[in-house]
Write a protein that holds these residues in place. Structure first.
Motif, PDB file in Angstrom:
ATOM      1  N   HIS A  32       0.851  -1.198   0.000  1.00 26.01           N
ATOM      2  CA  HIS A  32       0.000   0.000   0.000  1.00 26.01           C
ATOM      3  C   HIS A  32       0.888   1.250   0.000  1.00 26.01           C
ATOM      4  CE1 HIS A  32      -2.746   3.090   1.640  1.00 26.01           C
ATOM      5  NE2 HIS A  32      -3.601   2.483   0.847  1.00 26.01           N
TER       6      HIS A  32
ATOM      7  N   ASN B  66     -12.363  -0.465   4.228  1.00 27.79           N
ATOM      8  CA  ASN B  66     -11.721  -0.537   5.549  1.00 27.79           C
ATOM      9  C   ASN B  66     -12.755  -1.078   6.548  1.00 27.79           C
ATOM     10  OD1 ASN B  66     -10.306   1.334   3.897  1.00 27.79           O
ATOM     11  ND2 ASN B  66      -9.321   2.246   5.682  1.00 27.79           N
TER      12      ASN B  66
ATOM     13  N   HIS C 108      -5.906   9.885  10.696  1.00 24.33           N
ATOM     14  CA  HIS C 108      -6.317  11.070   9.940  1.00 24.33           C
ATOM     15  C   HIS C 108      -6.983  12.141  10.801  1.00 24.33           C
ATOM     16  CE1 HIS C 108      -5.396   8.618   6.429  1.00 24.33           C
ATOM     17  NE2 HIS C 108      -5.327   9.751   5.764  1.00 24.33           N
TER      18      HIS C 108
ATOM     19  N   SER D 154     -12.071   4.807  -1.084  1.00 20.62           N
ATOM     20  CA  SER D 154     -12.122   6.271  -1.094  1.00 20.62           C
ATOM     21  C   SER D 154     -12.098   6.809  -2.526  1.00 20.62           C
ATOM     22  CB  SER D 154     -10.966   6.858  -0.280  1.00 20.62           C
ATOM     23  OG  SER D 154      -9.750   6.360  -0.749  1.00 20.62           O
TER      24      SER D 154
ATOM     25  N   TYR E 101       0.997   3.622   1.879  1.00 20.98           N
ATOM     26  CA  TYR E 101       1.423   4.088   3.208  1.00 20.98           C
ATOM     27  C   TYR E 101       2.565   3.256   3.784  1.00 20.98           C
ATOM     28  CZ  TYR E 101      -3.105   6.577   3.666  1.00 20.98           C
ATOM     29  OH  TYR E 101      -4.195   7.386   3.517  1.00 20.98           O
TER      30      TYR E 101
ATOM     31  N   SER F 274      -8.165   9.996  -2.973  1.00 19.86           N
ATOM     32  CA  SER F 274      -7.602   8.760  -2.423  1.00 19.86           C
ATOM     33  C   SER F 274      -6.084   8.847  -2.604  1.00 19.86           C
ATOM     34  CB  SER F 274      -8.154   7.542  -3.170  1.00 19.86           C
ATOM     35  OG  SER F 274      -7.458   7.349  -4.387  1.00 19.86           O
ATOM     36  N   THR F 275      -5.366   7.878  -2.041  1.00 19.09           N
ATOM     37  CA  THR F 275      -3.903   7.976  -2.105  1.00 19.09           C
ATOM     38  C   THR F 275      -3.392   7.922  -3.546  1.00 19.09           C
ATOM     39  OG1 THR F 275      -3.721   5.597  -1.653  1.00 19.09           O
ATOM     40  CG2 THR F 275      -3.555   7.066   0.224  1.00 19.09           C
TER      41      THR F 275
ATOM     42  N   HIS G 176      -6.920  13.546   2.215  1.00 29.49           N
ATOM     43  CA  HIS G 176      -7.689  12.305   2.091  1.00 29.49           C
ATOM     44  C   HIS G 176      -9.068  12.560   2.709  1.00 29.49           C
ATOM     45  CE1 HIS G 176      -8.720   8.048   2.399  1.00 29.49           C
ATOM     46  NE2 HIS G 176      -7.730   7.829   1.548  1.00 29.49           N
TER      47      HIS G 176
ATOM     48  N   PHE H 116      -7.479  -5.794   6.741  1.00 32.68           N
ATOM     49  CA  PHE H 116      -8.655  -5.786   5.860  1.00 32.68           C
ATOM     50  C   PHE H 116      -8.241  -5.868   4.391  1.00 32.68           C
ATOM     51  CE2 PHE H 116      -7.950  -1.130   5.816  1.00 32.68           C
ATOM     52  CZ  PHE H 116      -8.157  -0.842   4.471  1.00 32.68           C
ATOM     53  N   MET H 117      -7.060  -5.377   4.058  1.00 40.74           N
ATOM     54  CA  MET H 117      -6.586  -5.413   2.670  1.00 40.74           C
ATOM     55  C   MET H 117      -6.247  -6.855   2.269  1.00 40.74           C
ATOM     56  SD  MET H 117      -4.219  -2.009   2.544  1.00 40.74           S
ATOM     57  CE  MET H 117      -4.950  -0.405   2.868  1.00 40.74           C
TER      58      MET H 117
ATOM     59  N   ASP I  85      -3.346   2.087  -4.132  1.00 39.39           N
ATOM     60  CA  ASP I  85      -4.339   2.320  -3.077  1.00 39.39           C
ATOM     61  C   ASP I  85      -5.121   1.025  -2.858  1.00 39.39           C
ATOM     62  OD1 ASP I  85      -6.222   2.241  -5.154  1.00 39.39           O
ATOM     63  OD2 ASP I  85      -6.753   4.357  -5.012  1.00 39.39           O
ATOM     64  N   SER I  86      -6.086   1.056  -1.942  1.00 40.46           N
ATOM     65  CA  SER I  86      -6.795  -0.184  -1.585  1.00 40.46           C
ATOM     66  C   SER I  86      -7.458  -0.813  -2.799  1.00 40.46           C
ATOM     67  CB  SER I  86      -7.887   0.091  -0.560  1.00 40.46           C
ATOM     68  OG  SER I  86      -7.482   1.004   0.367  1.00 40.46           O
TER      69      SER I  86
ATOM     70  N   TYR J  27     -17.295   0.862   3.558  1.00 40.68           N
ATOM     71  CA  TYR J  27     -15.948   1.235   3.120  1.00 40.68           C
ATOM     72  C   TYR J  27     -15.113  -0.041   3.161  1.00 40.68           C
ATOM     73  CZ  TYR J  27     -11.753   4.332   3.227  1.00 40.68           C
ATOM     74  OH  TYR J  27     -10.583   4.998   2.954  1.00 40.68           O
TER      75      TYR J  27
ATOM     76  N   GLU K 206     -10.720  10.881   4.613  1.00 34.22           N
ATOM     77  CA  GLU K 206     -10.821  10.418   6.004  1.00 34.22           C
ATOM     78  C   GLU K 206     -10.489  11.523   7.000  1.00 34.22           C
ATOM     79  OE1 GLU K 206      -8.463   6.915   6.697  1.00 34.22           O
ATOM     80  OE2 GLU K 206      -9.433   5.832   5.072  1.00 34.22           O
TER      81      GLU K 206
END
Ligand code: 13P
Ligand code: SF4
Length: 304
Positions: free
Chosen positions: A22, A112, A173, A127, A24, A212-213, A196, A61-62, A38-39, A110, A198
């Motif tokens: 990801h 997440n 966030h 997102s 991040y 989103s990212t 973002h 969750f990913m 991103d996700s 979401y 969030e």
């Protein structure tokens, strides 16, 4: 360090594995990965790739989403304690109660979120596509949006739809404040602020764009501006700098750090391949229902 990387590459090839990371993740993990994103991009990549094994450098969750979409592949999360506190802010019992309170509402979760929550939802979203997913729902239907109240409020503002929010939030966030962001904006008056969704309403209100990212990465690459203020987890600065070496990026607040994303290390990626851990497998009776919510999301997106 290069010894570790060589061992990882060798095991990865021997095991027909692919490493997904990801945006991040720590810089060295992103540099090691076969794909970053991103996700949404990572779940799609997990589903499409031909590998037998996926080492998912992200949070639980990913990896669960990858396992739901590709049940035939072995999905490994190098650190089992890398969770997402926001995803754990609603459980199956709480969502069932909410659905009983609003029996006619369509449920959008979401990504997440836990696999059990996805299994109880009509649609999943990320997102980058939350507005498109909500807009695709029949006009006039009430919508339950879980778990993130900030992403949910952003979608409510943009679509004007009747959305019931759940009080979940991302601890990483929401710590940033408008005062902090405005002080960075004063120091860099020419910079464009990307946040973002969030983030809390006050910070969202300071932003030029809510993205989103991966949308942030594309925006920074395509926009002519030379300076950007970034209001999201700090890991993304690594990729932004790699992608746009001639541009400057300023983190909007020092506290933008997700401790769970930072639990993945090169050593843990190596151990993961050496010892086949930690296998993330969603029980098929839950995965089957959760897959419907994910497939409904994917079916309303442009192909890619
Ligand atoms: P993206 O879908 O934008 O990558 O965001 C995932 C996430 O966990 C944000 O905190
Ligand atoms: Fe979860 Fe927030 Fe970390 Fe994203 S940044 S994984 S939402 S805790």
């Amino acid at each position: 360090m290069s010894g570790i990387i060589e061992k990882i590459q060798r095991l990865k090839n021997e095991q027909n594995a692919v490493i997904l990371a990801h945006n991040y993740q720590p810089g060295e993990i992103q540099d090691l990965a076969d794909f970053t994103g991103d996700s949404l991009e990572l779940s799609r990549k997990a589903a499409k790739c031909k590998a037998e094994k996926i080492v998912f450098c992200g949070v639980l969750f990913m990896a669960e989403t990858a396992s739901i979409l590709s049940p035939e592949k072995a999905v490994l999360l190098p650190e089992i304690a890398a969770g997402c506190p926001m995803a754990d802010m609603i459980n199956a019992e709480q969502l069932t109660e909410l659905k009983n309170k609003y029996p006619d509402a369509v449920v959008v979760c979401y990504v997440n979120s836990t696999a059990e929550v996805k299994a109880l939802s009509n649609y999943c979203c990320t997102s980058s596509n939350a507005i498109a997913v909500v807009s695709a729902i029949e006009t006039g239907r009430q919508i339950i949006f879980v778990p993130d109240k900030n992403l949910g409020a952003f979608v409510k503002e943009r679509t004007g739809r009747d959305i019931i929010l759940w009080p979940g939030y991302c601890p990483t966030h929401v710590v940033s404040t408008a005062t902090e962001v405005q002080s960075v904006q004063r120091a860099h008056p020419e910079a464009i602020t990307l946040a973002h969704p969030e983030c809390c309403p006050e910070v969202r209100g300071c932003a030029d764009e809510l993205l989103s990212t991966s949308e942030m990465l594309r925006f920074a690459e395509e926009n002519d501006a030379k300076e950007f203020i970034i209001a999201t987890e700090r890991g993304i600065i690594h990729t932004l700098k790699k992608l746009c070496p001639d541009k400057n990026f300023y983190l909007a607040a020092e506290k933008f750090i997700c401790p769970n994303m930072k639990k993945i290390t090169l050593e843990k990626v190596l151990f993961s391949l050496e010892d086949n851990k930690y296998v993330i497998k969603v029980p098929e009776e839950i995965a089957e229902k959760a897959r419907l919510a994910l497939d409904r999301m994917i079916s309303i997106l442009p192909k890619g």
